[in-house]
Design a protein around this motif. Structure first.
Motif, mmCIF file in Angstrom:
data_model
loop_
_atom_site.group_PDB
_atom_site.id
_atom_site.type_symbol
_atom_site.label_atom_id
_atom_site.label_comp_id
_atom_site.label_asym_id
_atom_site.label_seq_id
_atom_site.Cartn_x
_atom_site.Cartn_y
_atom_site.Cartn_z
ATOM 1 N N ARG A 96 34.322 49.401 39.550
ATOM 2 C CA ARG A 96 35.658 49.274 39.464
ATOM 3 C C ARG A 96 36.543 50.170 40.649
ATOM 4 O O ARG A 96 36.540 51.323 40.788
ATOM 5 N N LEU A 98 40.052 50.301 42.744
ATOM 6 C CA LEU A 98 41.392 50.144 42.451
ATOM 7 C C LEU A 98 42.022 50.290 43.798
ATOM 8 O O LEU A 98 41.490 51.029 44.739
ATOM 9 N N SER A 160 44.895 46.582 40.237
ATOM 10 C CA SER A 160 43.661 45.975 39.897
ATOM 11 C C SER A 160 43.208 44.610 39.930
ATOM 12 O O SER A 160 42.654 43.775 39.237
ATOM 13 N N TYR A 163 39.488 43.383 40.426
ATOM 14 C CA TYR A 163 38.914 43.997 39.275
ATOM 15 C C TYR A 163 39.157 43.008 38.066
ATOM 16 O O TYR A 163 38.240 42.451 37.334
ATOM 17 N N SER A 164 40.478 42.877 37.806
ATOM 18 C CA SER A 164 40.946 42.038 36.769
ATOM 19 C C SER A 164 40.572 40.699 37.014
ATOM 20 O O SER A 164 40.242 39.662 36.061
#
Length: 255
Positions: A96, A98, A160, A163-164
Motif C-alpha cells: 500500500r 499512498l 489511494s 491502491y484502491s
C-alpha cells in the motif's frame, strides 16, 4: 489430539513473512493444515515456520518473488512436491503506497500493480487446477481460494487511487472466478480489512505516513490475528456454506 477442521489439508499463504500473512499461516496450522509459507524474505519465513513447528504444526518455506510468473509457478509446484496437494490458497501478498497523482511516481504505481494484481494472478492461475483436484478428492469435498482485499477497494480516498484500483479490481476478479469454480467445489472469497496494525505503513514516505497516521488517530486498529480469524472462519465452514465477501473493520472506524 481431537480432529481439527483442516486435518489432511494443505494451504499456501503468500506474503507469509509478517503481518496478516504470518498470522494466517499460524491460524491455519492450528486448524490442522500443513502450510506452505511464501514470501521474498526467507529469514522472516523461517521465524514463522519455527513458530508453527513449536506449536505442533507443520510448514515449509518457499522464498520467491511471485511478481515473476515462473517464480509463482515454482512456489505452487514446491507446495505440491513437498506437501502433496493444495486445498487452500490465501492470496495475501500486497503493498500500500499512498500519494496524490501529482506527487506519486509511476514506479510506485507499477509496484502496487505488480504485487497486488499481477502476482495474485500468477499464483492463482498456477493453483486453480490443483484446487479443483483437491475439492474432488478431499473428505471435505471443498477447496478454498481466499483473497485479502481492503475496505479501501469499494471506498476510495484521495491519495489511494491506484491502491484502491488494485483492490476494487480484485473484487471483480474474485466474483468472476467464483462463478466459474463454484460447480467444481472451489469457494472463492474476499476478506476486506479496515485499518490494521501492520508494517504496510512503513512503506510510506515520511509526509504520507504522517497523513495516514492522522487519519487513523483515535482508532484502535485491528491486529493481524483479527484478520486471520476471519480467514480461518471462512475456510473451516462445511461445504454447504460459502462466505464470499467479508469486511472487517475496527469497531470505532466510521469510514
Amino acid at each position: 489430539m481431537a480432529e481439527q477442521p483442516l486435518d489432511g489439508a494443505v494451504a499456501l499463504v503468500t506474503g507469509a513473512s509478517s503481518g496478516i500473512g504470518a498470522a494466517t499461516a499460524r491460524r491455519l496450522a492450528r486448524e490442522g493444515a500443513a502450510v506452505a509459507l511464501v514470501a521474498r524474505r526467507g529469514d522472516r519465513l523461517d521465524r514463522v515456520a519455527r513458530d508453527i513447528t513449536g506449536s505442533g504444526g507443520h510448514s515449509i518455506t518457499v522464498a520467491a518473488d511471485i511478481t515473476e510468473p515462473e517464480r509463482a509457478e515454482h512456489a505452487v509446484q514446491q507446495t505440491l512436491d513437498r506437501l502433496g496437494r493444495l486445498d487452500v490458497l490465501v492470496n495475501n501478498a500486497g503493498i500500500r503506497l499512498l500519494g496524490s497523482a501529482l506527487h506519486t511516481t509511476v514506479a510506485e504505481w507499477d509496484r502496487m500493480v505488480s504485487l497486488n494484481v499481477a502476482a495474485l494472478l500468477h499464483v492463482t492461475h498456477a493453483a486453480v487446477p490443483h484446487l479443483i483436484y483437491a475439492a474432488s478428492t478431499s473428505p471435505r469435498e471443498v477447496a478454498d481460494l481466499v483473497n485479502v482485499g481492503s475496505a479501501a477497494g469499494p471506498a476510495a480516498w484521495p491519495g489511494s487511487s491506484v491502491y484502491s484500483l488494485t483492490k476494487s479490481g480484485l473484487n471483480a476478479f474474485a466474483e468472476s472466478i467464483r462463478r466459474e469454480l463454484a460447480a467444481d467445489g472451489v469457494r472463492v472469497s474476499v476478506v476486506e480489512p479496515g485499518a490494521v496494525d501492520t508494517e504496510l505503513m512503513d512503506h510510506l514516505n515520511e509526509i504520507t505516513q504522517d497523513a495516514a497516521r492522522r487519519q487513523v488517530a483515535g482508532i484502535e486498529p485491528l491486529r493481524p490475528d483479527d484478520v486471520a480469524d476471519a480467514i480461518g472462519y471462512i475456510v473451516t465452514r462445511e461445504r454447504r456454506i460459502a462466505v464470499n465477501q467479508m469486511t472487517v473493520r475496527p469497531g470505532d472506524q466510521s469510514w
